[in-house]
Design a protein around this motif. Structure first.
Motif: not given
Length: 194
Positions: A145-146, A94-96
């Protein structure tokens, strides 16, 4: 939309005139580009990135002419073109997101503001501008990132810039040829994806 900075470690500045012969001097450059692009994923872990870029690089260096005069060869260029890259992601969350990319492109380099100056010359010798084109091949890694904040580290090889294949003019009664050859560059880019 984003920005790209680079390091070109092996730029060759070439100068030839029909009275004294030719000389080549190695130098480096720190190019900077503005980038605008579009990205689409065809599957969860692979996709395409298309971008256009416009930037500037300075290739000036001291050069020792064949008749033993040390001069300053001033050379700058505007680089603009397009690139397409294939993206393959190894880590997806989800983030990376982390992956690699390979690409091809086409670039125009308009070399401007070229001159030869020395304390041995009465006046600087201004050289005509010229434009060259080059194919680009690239390989690199990327980290997102994101999804929105994208970081790229890429090595690019430019095949169209060759020593001696640049500008040509008559300067002070001499036939002069000159070129700058930025064939390799390592770039770091940041882009924000809307």
């Amino acid at each position: 939309i984003g920005a790209e900075v680079g390091y070109a470690p092996s730029v060759k500045n070439y100068l030839f005139d029909n009275h004294t012969g030719s000389v080549t001097q190695n130098t480096y450059a720190l190019p900077i580009n503005l980038i605008l692009g579009w990205q689409v994923y065809s599957a969860k872990n692979w996709g395409w990135n298309f971008k256009a870029f416009f930037g500037y690089a300075g290739y000036s260096s001291d050069i020792k002419t064949p008749d033993n005069i040390t001069a300053k060869f001033n050379s700058s260029a505007l680089h603009y073109g397009i690139e397409a890259s294939y993206l393959y992601d190894f880590i997806i969350s989800q983030q990376h997101t982390f992956g690699m990319n390979v690409g091809i492109g086409y670039e125009f380099g308009t070399f401007i503001g070229q001159s030869l100056t020395s304390s041995s010359f009465e006046n600087p010798t201004n050289l005509d501008s010229y434009t060259k084109t080059s194919f680009i091949s690239s390989i690199g890694v990327h980290y997102f990132l994101n999804v929105n904040h994208q970081f790229w580290l890429t090595y690019k090889y430019k095949s169209g810039y060759n020593v001696g294949d640049g500008g040509s003019m008559n300067a002070e009664g001499r036939q002069a040829k000159y070129s700058s050859t930025p064939n390799n560059v390592l770039t770091f880019a940041y882009a924000y994806k809307f």
